[in-house]
Design a protein around this motif. Structure first.
Motif, mmCIF file in Angstrom:
data_model
loop_
_atom_site.group_PDB
_atom_site.id
_atom_site.type_symbol
_atom_site.label_atom_id
_atom_site.label_comp_id
_atom_site.label_asym_id
_atom_site.label_seq_id
_atom_site.Cartn_x
_atom_site.Cartn_y
_atom_site.Cartn_z
ATOM 1 N N THR A 108 1.144 -1.265 -0.441
ATOM 2 C CA THR A 108 0.014 -0.014 0.357
ATOM 3 C C THR A 108 0.606 1.450 -0.074
ATOM 4 N N LEU A 109 1.663 0.440 0.761
ATOM 5 C CA LEU A 109 2.834 2.578 0.681
ATOM 6 C C LEU A 109 3.449 2.585 -0.622
ATOM 7 N N MET A 110 3.966 1.176 -0.950
ATOM 8 C CA MET A 110 4.621 2.135 -2.150
ATOM 9 C C MET A 110 3.695 2.421 -3.284
ATOM 10 N N GLN A 111 2.931 1.985 -3.782
ATOM 11 C CA GLN A 111 2.158 1.927 -4.501
ATOM 12 C C GLN A 111 1.313 3.974 -4.274
ATOM 13 N N SER A 112 1.429 3.998 -3.260
ATOM 14 C CA SER A 112 1.069 4.990 -2.716
ATOM 15 C C SER A 112 2.166 6.301 -3.020
ATOM 16 N N ALA A 113 3.335 5.820 -2.347
ATOM 17 C CA ALA A 113 4.667 6.548 -3.141
ATOM 18 C C ALA A 113 4.996 6.478 -4.326
ATOM 19 N N PRO A 171 -2.990 16.071 -2.269
ATOM 20 C CA PRO A 171 -2.937 15.416 -0.477
ATOM 21 C C PRO A 171 -2.720 13.994 -0.646
ATOM 22 N N GLY A 172 -1.438 14.548 0.343
ATOM 23 C CA GLY A 172 -1.291 13.213 1.435
ATOM 24 C C GLY A 172 0.552 12.195 0.240
ATOM 25 N N ALA A 173 0.594 13.017 -0.670
ATOM 26 C CA ALA A 173 1.605 12.808 -1.318
ATOM 27 C C ALA A 173 2.888 12.280 -0.569
ATOM 28 N N CYS A 174 3.424 11.664 -1.367
ATOM 29 C CA CYS A 174 4.698 11.163 -0.931
ATOM 30 C C CYS A 174 5.451 11.989 -1.055
ATOM 31 N N SER A 175 6.678 12.087 0.271
ATOM 32 C CA SER A 175 8.129 13.227 -0.154
ATOM 33 C C SER A 175 8.625 12.368 -0.617
ATOM 34 N N TYR A 176 9.542 12.783 -2.389
ATOM 35 C CA TYR A 176 10.682 12.774 -2.926
ATOM 36 C C TYR A 176 11.370 11.485 -1.483
ATOM 37 N N GLU A 177 11.765 11.668 -0.652
ATOM 38 C CA GLU A 177 12.668 11.455 0.868
ATOM 39 C C GLU A 177 11.967 10.690 1.422
ATOM 40 N N PHE A 178 10.629 10.430 1.033
ATOM 41 C CA PHE A 178 10.119 9.152 1.814
ATOM 42 C C PHE A 178 10.665 8.328 0.566
ATOM 43 N N VAL A 179 10.065 8.585 -0.680
ATOM 44 C CA VAL A 179 10.262 7.858 -1.929
ATOM 45 C C VAL A 179 11.337 6.804 -1.156
ATOM 46 N N GLU A 180 12.429 7.668 -2.090
ATOM 47 C CA GLU A 180 13.378 6.953 -1.517
ATOM 48 C C GLU A 180 14.142 6.196 -0.621
ATOM 49 N N ALA A 181 13.652 6.691 0.676
ATOM 50 C CA ALA A 181 13.999 5.431 1.634
ATOM 51 C C ALA A 181 12.970 4.103 1.344
ATOM 52 N N LEU A 182 11.441 4.419 1.055
ATOM 53 C CA LEU A 182 10.985 3.183 1.233
ATOM 54 C C LEU A 182 11.698 2.398 -0.483
ATOM 55 N N LEU A 183 12.289 3.154 -0.991
ATOM 56 C CA LEU A 183 12.937 1.322 -1.732
ATOM 57 C C LEU A 183 14.250 1.355 -1.313
ATOM 58 N N ALA A 184 15.083 1.932 -0.438
ATOM 59 C CA ALA A 184 16.189 2.003 -0.200
ATOM 60 C C ALA A 184 15.198 0.501 1.203
ATOM 61 N N LEU A 185 14.635 0.580 1.606
ATOM 62 C CA LEU A 185 14.064 -0.703 2.819
ATOM 63 C C LEU A 185 13.383 -1.583 1.890
ATOM 64 N N VAL A 186 13.259 -1.942 0.979
ATOM 65 C CA VAL A 186 13.106 -2.690 -0.382
ATOM 66 C C VAL A 186 14.013 -3.351 -0.684
ATOM 67 N N MET A 187 15.116 -2.721 -0.827
ATOM 68 C CA MET A 187 16.312 -3.184 -1.617
ATOM 69 C C MET A 187 17.122 -4.037 -0.749
ATOM 70 N N VAL A 188 16.636 -3.902 0.705
ATOM 71 C CA VAL A 188 17.589 -4.418 1.876
ATOM 72 C C VAL A 188 16.824 -5.881 2.055
ATOM 73 N N LEU A 189 15.646 -5.839 1.949
ATOM 74 C CA LEU A 189 14.933 -7.118 2.089
ATOM 75 C C LEU A 189 14.411 -7.823 0.825
ATOM 76 N N VAL A 190 14.907 -7.249 -0.584
ATOM 77 C CA VAL A 190 14.949 -8.258 -0.971
ATOM 78 C C VAL A 190 16.344 -8.849 -1.220
ATOM 79 N N SER A 191 17.343 -8.311 -0.152
ATOM 80 C CA SER A 191 18.790 -9.132 -0.491
ATOM 81 C C SER A 191 18.830 -10.186 0.276
#
Length: 110
Positions: free
Chosen positions: A25-30, A40-60
């Protein structure tokens, strides 16, 4: 790493929450926020960047890859590849690295 014991708790949390999961849900919104930053409710660039970093760690990790595949992360990342904004190149690149890692783990990738 000291955070490895927390990995199972994180994986459980991302696969919870209805039929799509919290992370999905977060990824779709981001990803959709990148095309509409003033909504309204848009995610910031920094939030999207952090979310992608989390996913990159998890996918490893195999268990992380499996959980991400189960929540359907790949289709959620595909709209990111259509982003042509020069300011978003690092995010698109991160998305591509995640997709590449997903394919590396997948035995059914075509």
């Amino acid at each position: 790493s000291l955070d490895r014991p927390r990995q199972s708790a994180v994986l459980q949390a991302i696969s919870a929450g209805g039929n799509r999961g919290t992370l999905a849900t977060l990824m779709q919104s981001a990803v959709s926020s990148l095309g509409q930053p003033s909504r309204p409710g848009a995610c910031s660039y920094e939030f999207v960047e952090a979310l992608l970093a989390l996913v990159m760690v998890l996918v490893s990790y195999t268990s992380g890859w499996s959980s991400l595949a189960d929540v359907g992360i790949v289709p959620l990342l595909l709209p990111l590849l259509q982003d042509t904004s020069p300011a978003h190149v690092p995010l698109v690149s991160a998305g591509l690295r995640i997709l590449e890692a997903m394919m590396d783990f997948s035995t059914t990738a075509v």
